[in-house]
Design an enzyme around this catalytic site. Structure first.
Site, PDB file in Angstrom:
ATOM      1  N   ASP A  76       0.855  -1.196   0.000  1.00  0.00           N
ATOM      2  CA  ASP A  76       0.000   0.000   0.000  1.00  0.00           C
ATOM      3  C   ASP A  76       0.886   1.240   0.000  1.00  0.00           C
ATOM      4  O   ASP A  76       1.902   1.292   0.703  1.00  0.00           O
ATOM      5  CB  ASP A  76      -0.921  -0.008   1.226  1.00  0.00           C
ATOM      6  CG  ASP A  76      -2.074   0.965   1.088  1.00  0.00           C
ATOM      7  OD1 ASP A  76      -3.224   0.511   0.936  1.00  0.00           O
ATOM      8  OD2 ASP A  76      -1.820   2.193   1.117  1.00  0.00           O
ATOM      9  N   ILE A  77       0.473   2.244  -0.784  1.00  0.00           N
ATOM     10  CA  ILE A  77       1.277   3.464  -0.924  1.00  0.00           C
ATOM     11  C   ILE A  77       1.271   4.285   0.378  1.00  0.00           C
ATOM     12  O   ILE A  77       2.173   5.098   0.606  1.00  0.00           O
ATOM     13  CB  ILE A  77       0.748   4.301  -2.117  1.00  0.00           C
ATOM     14  CG1 ILE A  77       1.800   5.232  -2.665  1.00  0.00           C
ATOM     15  CG2 ILE A  77      -0.527   5.053  -1.758  1.00  0.00           C
ATOM     16  CD1 ILE A  77       1.437   5.809  -4.028  1.00  0.00           C
ATOM     17  N   ASN A 102     -13.000  -3.482   2.283  1.00  0.00           N
ATOM     18  CA  ASN A 102     -13.925  -2.372   2.492  1.00  0.00           C
ATOM     19  C   ASN A 102     -14.896  -2.332   1.318  1.00  0.00           C
ATOM     20  O   ASN A 102     -14.461  -2.351   0.157  1.00  0.00           O
ATOM     21  CB  ASN A 102     -13.162  -1.049   2.561  1.00  0.00           C
ATOM     22  CG  ASN A 102     -12.245  -0.963   3.773  1.00  0.00           C
ATOM     23  OD1 ASN A 102     -12.542  -1.525   4.818  1.00  0.00           O
ATOM     24  ND2 ASN A 102     -11.123  -0.274   3.616  1.00  0.00           N
ATOM     25  N   VAL A 127     -10.993   2.917  -3.521  1.00  0.00           N
ATOM     26  CA  VAL A 127     -10.636   2.419  -4.857  1.00  0.00           C
ATOM     27  C   VAL A 127     -11.635   1.319  -5.231  1.00  0.00           C
ATOM     28  O   VAL A 127     -11.738   0.298  -4.530  1.00  0.00           O
ATOM     29  CB  VAL A 127      -9.190   1.878  -4.886  1.00  0.00           C
ATOM     30  CG1 VAL A 127      -8.879   1.293  -6.265  1.00  0.00           C
ATOM     31  CG2 VAL A 127      -8.201   2.987  -4.540  1.00  0.00           C
ATOM     32  N   HIS A 151     -10.350  -5.333  -3.416  1.00  0.00           N
ATOM     33  CA  HIS A 151      -9.030  -5.617  -2.865  1.00  0.00           C
ATOM     34  C   HIS A 151      -9.159  -5.972  -1.402  1.00  0.00           C
ATOM     35  O   HIS A 151     -10.109  -5.563  -0.722  1.00  0.00           O
ATOM     36  CB  HIS A 151      -8.091  -4.412  -3.023  1.00  0.00           C
ATOM     37  CG  HIS A 151      -8.653  -3.138  -2.471  1.00  0.00           C
ATOM     38  ND1 HIS A 151      -9.541  -2.358  -3.196  1.00  0.00           N
ATOM     39  CD2 HIS A 151      -8.485  -2.508  -1.280  1.00  0.00           C
ATOM     40  CE1 HIS A 151      -9.880  -1.311  -2.461  1.00  0.00           C
ATOM     41  NE2 HIS A 151      -9.266  -1.377  -1.286  1.00  0.00           N
ATOM     42  N   HIS A 210      -6.942  -5.759   2.199  1.00  0.00           N
ATOM     43  CA  HIS A 210      -5.782  -5.216   2.905  1.00  0.00           C
ATOM     44  C   HIS A 210      -5.250  -6.317   3.819  1.00  0.00           C
ATOM     45  O   HIS A 210      -6.016  -6.874   4.618  1.00  0.00           O
ATOM     46  CB  HIS A 210      -6.191  -4.047   3.799  1.00  0.00           C
ATOM     47  CG  HIS A 210      -6.795  -2.880   3.080  1.00  0.00           C
ATOM     48  ND1 HIS A 210      -6.105  -1.715   2.856  1.00  0.00           N
ATOM     49  CD2 HIS A 210      -8.017  -2.692   2.536  1.00  0.00           C
ATOM     50  CE1 HIS A 210      -6.890  -0.855   2.213  1.00  0.00           C
ATOM     51  NE2 HIS A 210      -8.062  -1.423   2.013  1.00  0.00           N
TER      52      HIS A 210
HETATM   53  P1  5GP Z   1      -9.808   1.293   0.244  1.00  0.00           P
HETATM   54  O1  5GP Z   1     -10.016   2.490   1.125  1.00  0.00           O
HETATM   55  O2  5GP Z   1     -10.433   1.476  -1.120  1.00  0.00           O
HETATM   56  O3  5GP Z   1     -10.175   0.005   0.895  1.00  0.00           O
HETATM   57  O4  5GP Z   1      -8.242   1.192   0.068  1.00  0.00           O
HETATM   58  C1  5GP Z   1      -7.539   1.734  -1.011  1.00  0.00           C
HETATM   59  C2  5GP Z   1      -6.068   1.668  -0.647  1.00  0.00           C
HETATM   60  O5  5GP Z   1      -5.329   1.869  -1.830  1.00  0.00           O
HETATM   61  C3  5GP Z   1      -5.626   2.749   0.346  1.00  0.00           C
HETATM   62  O6  5GP Z   1      -5.073   2.117   1.505  1.00  0.00           O
HETATM   63  C4  5GP Z   1      -4.586   3.547  -0.425  1.00  0.00           C
HETATM   64  O7  5GP Z   1      -3.494   3.952   0.364  1.00  0.00           O
HETATM   65  C5  5GP Z   1      -4.165   2.588  -1.521  1.00  0.00           C
HETATM   66  N1  5GP Z   1      -3.736   3.213  -2.769  1.00  0.00           N
HETATM   67  C6  5GP Z   1      -4.394   4.186  -3.447  1.00  0.00           C
HETATM   68  N2  5GP Z   1      -3.733   4.503  -4.576  1.00  0.00           N
HETATM   69  C7  5GP Z   1      -2.640   3.700  -4.610  1.00  0.00           C
HETATM   70  C8  5GP Z   1      -1.557   3.547  -5.546  1.00  0.00           C
HETATM   71  O8  5GP Z   1      -1.481   4.228  -6.592  1.00  0.00           O
HETATM   72  N3  5GP Z   1      -0.614   2.624  -5.248  1.00  0.00           N
HETATM   73  C9  5GP Z   1      -0.677   1.854  -4.115  1.00  0.00           C
HETATM   74  N4  5GP Z   1       0.303   0.982  -3.931  1.00  0.00           N
HETATM   75  N5  5GP Z   1      -1.682   1.971  -3.218  1.00  0.00           N
HETATM   76  C10 5GP Z   1      -2.634   2.867  -3.471  1.00  0.00           C
END
Ligand code: 5GP
Ligand code: ZN
Length: 114
Positions: free
Chosen positions: A29-30, A86, A95, A99, A101
């Protein structure tokens, strides 16, 4: 399609990969929320858990299989980890490419902490 994670699958957005096979990709994760924070995705674009169709559950199983292997390889299988999906707004999904985590490497907080 304007999907960040599809672009990561294609390679047009770089990522730090930790696992890849024909159907599943995992990368750091970024913006890590724990010492180990890895995202595990099917390469197929599925927007949310709600959009998983009956034929996709084998693929979701592959994501879980990858999670098990990654936890072992990261050395956190025994100490423990959390695997989170999520879904939609109230679930905190940002996103819209399904996915999981994988969070580990420290004592994680209780789920009832808001
Ligand atoms: P969500 O909130 O949708 O469950 O999690 C999305 C995750 O994607 C977040 O933890 C965010 O930090 C990660 N993320 C968003 N954009 C990027 C990216 O371009 N690269 C990576 N490696 N992670 C990303
Ligand atoms: Zn996608």
């Amino acid at each position: 399609m304007d999907c960040i994670f599809c672009k990561i699958v294609e390679g047009s957005i770089p990522s730090k990969k930790v696992f890849e096979n024909d159907h599943v990709l995992a990368f750091h994760d970024i913006s890590p929320a724990a010492p180990v924070h890895i995202l595990i995705i099917p390469k197929k674009h599925i927007a949310t858990m709600n959009d998983v169709e009956p034929d996709d559950f084998g693929l979701i199983g592959e994501v879980h299989r990858a999670a098990q292997q990654i936890a072992r390889e990261q050395g956190v299988a025994e100490s423990g980890y959390r695997l989170i999906n999520n879904c939609n707004r109230n679930g905190g999904q940002v996103v819209y490419h399904i996915h999981y985590h994988l969070l580990a490497g420290e004592q994680l907080g209780p789920l009832n902490a808001k």
